[in-house]
Design a protein around this motif. Structure first.
Motif, PDB file in Angstrom:
ATOM      1  N   SER A 139     -13.399 -40.701 -15.927  1.00 15.47           N
ATOM      2  CA  SER A 139     -12.320 -41.286 -15.082  1.00 15.47           C
ATOM      3  C   SER A 139     -11.494 -40.831 -13.922  1.00 15.47           C
ATOM      4  O   SER A 139     -11.706 -39.355 -14.274  1.00 15.47           O
ATOM      5  CB  SER A 139     -10.230 -41.325 -16.239  1.00 15.47           C
ATOM      6  OG  SER A 139     -10.783 -42.039 -17.546  1.00 15.47           O
ATOM      7  N   HIS A 148      -9.635 -41.378 -10.312  1.00 10.86           N
ATOM      8  CA  HIS A 148      -8.314 -42.013 -10.015  1.00 10.86           C
ATOM      9  C   HIS A 148      -8.194 -41.307  -8.496  1.00 10.86           C
ATOM     10  O   HIS A 148      -7.847 -40.321  -8.079  1.00 10.86           O
ATOM     11  CB  HIS A 148      -7.453 -41.199 -10.895  1.00 10.86           C
ATOM     12  CG  HIS A 148      -7.350 -41.937 -11.832  1.00 10.86           C
ATOM     13  ND1 HIS A 148      -5.359 -41.695 -13.263  1.00 10.86           N
ATOM     14  CD2 HIS A 148      -7.846 -43.257 -13.257  1.00 10.86           C
ATOM     15  CE1 HIS A 148      -6.343 -42.205 -14.424  1.00 10.86           C
ATOM     16  NE2 HIS A 148      -7.004 -42.892 -14.108  1.00 10.86           N
ATOM     17  N   ASN A 152      -6.381 -42.989  -4.942  1.00  8.50           N
ATOM     18  CA  ASN A 152      -5.197 -43.511  -4.359  1.00  8.50           C
ATOM     19  C   ASN A 152      -4.893 -42.569  -3.316  1.00  8.50           C
ATOM     20  O   ASN A 152      -5.303 -41.814  -2.468  1.00  8.50           O
ATOM     21  CB  ASN A 152      -4.463 -43.940  -4.752  1.00  8.50           C
ATOM     22  CG  ASN A 152      -2.936 -43.161  -5.367  1.00  8.50           C
ATOM     23  OD1 ASN A 152      -2.765 -42.103  -4.630  1.00  8.50           O
ATOM     24  ND2 ASN A 152      -3.386 -42.900  -6.671  1.00  8.50           N
TER      25      ASN A 152
END
Length: 319
Positions: free
Chosen positions: A43, A45, A47
């Protein structure tokens, strides 16, 4: 956290994990990449607001957050294993390509100490570059020809008659392992096959000593093989029962080897050299992930402890 990327049954990884435990390092993890994708979740992530997050979560185990890793030992990464039900080669190639790209991108984002940096590790495995860089730092190298031209090969053989040329492969491939050997008449009869893949040819180096030199950070562990008892002259790897003892290198050779490590960008390397009857030290090759336990056990050199200490320090020793 210290992350070791290897096989779950790798005895070298287990030896260093034992040393880390004795040093009091509690947060360590052995990652076997063959568990991906069926037993390992990846995973990433990203942003604009939150810190980047990278996680590897083995089935039924706690997640390993890559941003928390202070040091990585890129020991023997295992190939990804797709399910047996996935048989279409096009889909398999696509899945492997996607996985490789995702993982490589994640590793590049890590600010940890890498032993070794994966880009440098891969580049340093290429034998032409090894020899060029060794020559640049002033190390002696064998006269070498790498070619797929039968005519070039024949001219090289004629330059060194009387069975004094060896040949070897660029890489060890599962199922097609080849030892270093002399070019004999029976090999010359198959010279047309050289056209199909390049071969490494070198002048055979007479030796009074075979050296295995393991470098961890700035520490040098040199061992000398007892060549009086060797059964195979061309490839020391085939003399599995040969004994090693620790030895001291000339200071100028040590400095040249450290310069080579710096130029290659390696934190760890296992180097093969030969000492000629005239006392010349000749560089043969370097393996960025070479074995060391057989040297440690035979010569009593604390290489596992040095690796554990280097990983625990988290400090890069190369520019």
């Amino acid at each position: 956290m210290i992350l070791i990327i290897s096989s779950l049954i790798d005895v070298h990884a287990q030896a260093v994990i034992k040393e880390l435990s004795e040093l009091g390092v509690k947060d360590k993890y052995l990652l076997d990449l063959s568990r991906f994708p069926m037993q390992l979740d990846l995973s990433i992530h990203l942003n604009n607001e939150d810190p980047c997050h990278f996680a590897l979560t083995p089935l039924y185990e706690a997640a390993c957050n890559v941003e928390d890793v202070a040091a990585v030992w890129w020991r023997r990464p295992q190939p990804f294993q797709l399910p047996l039900s996935m048989v279409d080669p096009i889909y398999c190639d696509f899945a492997f390509a996607e996985a490789n790209t995702a993982f490589q991108g994640m590793w590049q984002c890590s600010s940890a100490l890498w032993v070794n940096n994966i880009v440098r590790d891969a580049a340093a495995s290429h034998k032409p570059w090894q020899l060029v860089e060794a020559k640049k730092v002033g190390l002696s190298i064998p006269d070498t020809l790498m070619t797929n031209s039968p005519e070039e090969a024949r001219q090289f053989w004629e330059k060194y008659p009387d069975n004094t040329v060896i040949f070897k492969a660029f890489v060890a491939v599962d199922g097609i392992w080849r030892e270093t050997r002399r070019v004999r008449q029976e090999e010359k009869e198959f010279e047309k096959n050289i056209r199909f893949a390049p071969v490494i040819f070198q002048k055979y180096i007479e030796a009074v000593a075979d050296l295995r030199i393991t470098i961890v950070g700035t520490q040098i562990f040199a061992a000398e093989a007892d060549i009086k008892n060797r059964a195979y002259e061309e490839d020391v790897r085939l003399n599995s029962s040969i004994a090693y003892k620790s030895c001291t290198l000339p200071s100028d050779i040590e400095q040249k080897l450290l310069s080579l490590m710096n130029n290659l960008g390696l934190e760890y390397g296992a180097i093969d050299m030969r000492v000629t009857p005239e006392g010349e030290y000749v560089f043969l090759e370097i393996n960025p992930a070479g074995q060391f336990l057989y040297i440690e056990n035979s010569a009593g050199l604390p290489i596992s402890r040095a690796l554990a200490e280097h990983l625990a320090s988290g400090l890069v020793s190369r520019a």
